[in-house]
Design a protein around this motif. Structure first.
Motif, PDB file in Angstrom:
ATOM      1  N   PRO A  54       0.290  11.128   7.635  1.00  0.00           N
ATOM      2  CA  PRO A  54      -0.612  10.175   6.975  1.00  0.00           C
ATOM      3  C   PRO A  54      -0.633  10.317   5.453  1.00  0.00           C
ATOM      4  CG  PRO A  54      -1.700  11.157   8.858  1.00  0.00           C
ATOM      5  CD  PRO A  54      -0.419  11.899   8.657  1.00  0.00           C
ATOM      6  N   ILE A  55      -0.517  11.546   4.968  1.00  0.00           N
ATOM      7  CA  ILE A  55      -0.507  11.738   3.515  1.00  0.00           C
ATOM      8  C   ILE A  55       0.728  11.078   2.909  1.00  0.00           C
ATOM      9  CG2 ILE A  55      -0.228  13.484   1.706  1.00  0.00           C
ATOM     10  CD1 ILE A  55      -2.144  15.253   3.306  1.00  0.00           C
ATOM     11  N   LEU A  56       1.878  11.238   3.560  1.00  0.00           N
ATOM     12  CA  LEU A  56       3.094  10.586   3.063  1.00  0.00           C
ATOM     13  C   LEU A  56       2.974   9.066   3.141  1.00  0.00           C
ATOM     14  CD1 LEU A  56       5.857  12.918   4.531  1.00  0.00           C
ATOM     15  CD2 LEU A  56       5.064  12.759   2.164  1.00  0.00           C
ATOM     16  N   GLY A  57       2.324   8.548   4.186  1.00  0.00           N
ATOM     17  CA  GLY A  57       2.100   7.106   4.288  1.00  0.00           C
ATOM     18  C   GLY A  57       1.213   6.582   3.174  1.00  0.00           C
ATOM     19  N   ILE A  58       0.189   7.343   2.836  1.00  0.00           N
ATOM     20  CA  ILE A  58      -0.706   6.937   1.743  1.00  0.00           C
ATOM     21  C   ILE A  58       0.036   6.971   0.407  1.00  0.00           C
ATOM     22  CG2 ILE A  58      -2.761   7.648   0.442  1.00  0.00           C
ATOM     23  CD1 ILE A  58      -3.951   8.465   3.194  1.00  0.00           C
ATOM     24  N   LEU A  59       0.867   7.980   0.210  1.00  0.00           N
ATOM     25  CA  LEU A  59       1.674   8.036  -1.017  1.00  0.00           C
ATOM     26  C   LEU A  59       2.630   6.851  -1.096  1.00  0.00           C
ATOM     27  CD1 LEU A  59       2.498  11.841  -1.297  1.00  0.00           C
ATOM     28  CD2 LEU A  59       0.976  10.503  -2.750  1.00  0.00           C
ATOM     29  N   ALA A  60       3.226   6.471   0.023  1.00  0.00           N
ATOM     30  CA  ALA A  60       4.110   5.304   0.043  1.00  0.00           C
ATOM     31  C   ALA A  60       3.324   4.036  -0.277  1.00  0.00           C
ATOM     32  CB  ALA A  60       4.786   5.195   1.404  1.00  0.00           C
ATOM     33  N   ALA A  61       2.089   3.940   0.218  1.00  0.00           N
ATOM     34  CA  ALA A  61       1.248   2.764  -0.078  1.00  0.00           C
ATOM     35  C   ALA A  61       0.940   2.682  -1.571  1.00  0.00           C
ATOM     36  CB  ALA A  61      -0.044   2.822   0.729  1.00  0.00           C
ATOM     37  N   PHE A  62       0.640   3.829  -2.174  1.00  0.00           N
ATOM     38  CA  PHE A  62       0.402   3.829  -3.624  1.00  0.00           C
ATOM     39  C   PHE A  62       1.663   3.417  -4.389  1.00  0.00           C
ATOM     40  CE2 PHE A  62      -3.341   6.664  -2.897  1.00  0.00           C
ATOM     41  CZ  PHE A  62      -4.265   5.857  -3.541  1.00  0.00           C
ATOM     42  N   GLY A  63       2.815   3.870  -3.915  1.00  0.00           N
ATOM     43  CA  GLY A  63       4.071   3.480  -4.552  1.00  0.00           C
ATOM     44  C   GLY A  63       4.317   1.990  -4.451  1.00  0.00           C
ATOM     45  N   LEU A  64       4.081   1.421  -3.269  1.00  0.00           N
ATOM     46  CA  LEU A  64       4.232  -0.026  -3.090  1.00  0.00           C
ATOM     47  C   LEU A  64       3.256  -0.802  -3.959  1.00  0.00           C
ATOM     48  CD1 LEU A  64       4.793  -0.658   0.721  1.00  0.00           C
ATOM     49  CD2 LEU A  64       6.240  -1.382  -1.161  1.00  0.00           C
ATOM     50  N   ALA A  65       2.031  -0.306  -4.055  1.00  0.00           N
ATOM     51  CA  ALA A  65       1.027  -0.983  -4.879  1.00  0.00           C
ATOM     52  C   ALA A  65       1.434  -0.944  -6.351  1.00  0.00           C
ATOM     53  CB  ALA A  65      -0.341  -0.341  -4.690  1.00  0.00           C
ATOM     54  N   GLY A  66       1.950   0.175  -6.804  1.00  0.00           N
ATOM     55  CA  GLY A  66       2.404   0.270  -8.192  1.00  0.00           C
ATOM     56  C   GLY A  66       3.572  -0.658  -8.468  1.00  0.00           C
ATOM     57  N   LEU A  67       4.493  -0.723  -7.515  1.00  0.00           N
ATOM     58  CA  LEU A  67       5.645  -1.605  -7.664  1.00  0.00           C
ATOM     59  C   LEU A  67       5.211  -3.072  -7.649  1.00  0.00           C
ATOM     60  CD1 LEU A  67       8.706  -1.545  -7.923  1.00  0.00           C
ATOM     61  CD2 LEU A  67       8.840  -1.609  -5.439  1.00  0.00           C
ATOM     62  N   GLY A  68       4.300  -3.415  -6.748  1.00  0.00           N
ATOM     63  CA  GLY A  68       3.801  -4.793  -6.684  1.00  0.00           C
ATOM     64  C   GLY A  68       3.028  -5.184  -7.929  1.00  0.00           C
ATOM     65  N   ASP A  69       2.249  -4.237  -8.458  1.00  0.00           N
ATOM     66  CA  ASP A  69       1.482  -4.496  -9.674  1.00  0.00           C
ATOM     67  C   ASP A  69       2.405  -4.754 -10.858  1.00  0.00           C
ATOM     68  OD1 ASP A  69      -1.028  -4.742 -11.006  1.00  0.00           O
ATOM     69  OD2 ASP A  69      -0.707  -2.751 -11.877  1.00  0.00           O
ATOM     70  N   SER A  70       3.442  -3.930 -10.997  1.00  0.00           N
ATOM     71  CA  SER A  70       4.359  -4.132 -12.122  1.00  0.00           C
ATOM     72  C   SER A  70       5.184  -5.400 -11.937  1.00  0.00           C
ATOM     73  CB  SER A  70       5.262  -2.916 -12.316  1.00  0.00           C
ATOM     74  OG  SER A  70       6.149  -2.772 -11.233  1.00  0.00           O
ATOM     75  N   THR A  71       5.507  -5.748 -10.696  1.00  0.00           N
ATOM     76  CA  THR A  71       6.242  -6.993 -10.437  1.00  0.00           C
ATOM     77  C   THR A  71       5.406  -8.196 -10.855  1.00  0.00           C
ATOM     78  OG1 THR A  71       7.455  -5.996  -8.605  1.00  0.00           O
ATOM     79  CG2 THR A  71       7.311  -8.398  -8.632  1.00  0.00           C
TER      80      THR A  71
END
Length: 178
Positions: A54-71
């Motif tokens: 779950p911790i790795l999943g949450i980190l992946a979610a933060f990564g996706l959110a950062g990528l989506g925000d910059s996009t």
């Protein structure tokens, strides 16, 4: 009869040394019998995985959110720049939308859906007047693929950018005479 006292450190070192040897002998004996540590590695692995996944999943979610925000931010900035360099509000709308779609197209896998809003109400009608163009881009990122309990299926990220319109560009509808 009088005895000389022994230094206290020697007895303690001997006792500690014997205790360590006794502990090692008991551990060897337990392992030789097949008991003691049997199964503990499996239990540790299961416990660690139930916490780490779950911790790795949450980190992946933060990564996706950062990528989506910059996009979304890059698409809004590109659209605002393109729209502000236009001659009239209609052209600004078309150029801004085209620039945003091009920017979003370069990041195809980030946003599953997007919405582009271009506000040209602050567009000046005459040269020399100040004006601005405002662009808002909504980017929806998928989180359901991560399969982390408690995360929503998707998240919409919004970016808004403003760009000043060049004061000295000739506007549509103006004659060539001065």
């Amino acid at each position: 009869m009088h005895q000389t006292p022994k230094p206290p450190g020697r007895d303690r070192v001997a006792v500690v040394g014997r205790a360590g040897a006794l502990r090692a002998a008991l551990t060897r004996a337990a392992c030789a019998r097949g008991g003691g540590e049997r199964g503990s590695y499996t239990l540790e692995a299961v416990l660690c995985l139930t916490v780490l996944v779950p911790i790795l999943g949450i980190l992946a979610a933060f990564g996706l959110a950062g990528l989506g925000d910059s996009t979304a931010a890059n698409a809004a900035a590109a659209a605002a720049r393109a729209a502000s360099a236009s001659d009239d509000p209609d052209t600004a709308q078309a150029r801004g939308r085209q620039a945003a779609l091009k920017s979003l197209g370069q990041a195809q896998r980030t946003c599953t859906s997007s919405d582009i809003s271009i506000d040209t109400s602050g567009f000046p009608s005459q040269p020399g007047e100040a004006g601005t163009v405002t662009v808002r881009v909504d980017c929806t990122i998928p989180l359901a693929k991560l399969a982390v309990p408690g995360l929503p299926g998707s998240k919409t990220l919004t970016a808004t950018r403003h760009s000043a319109v060049d004061r000295y560009v000739a506007r549509a509808g103006e004659g060539d005479g001065q």
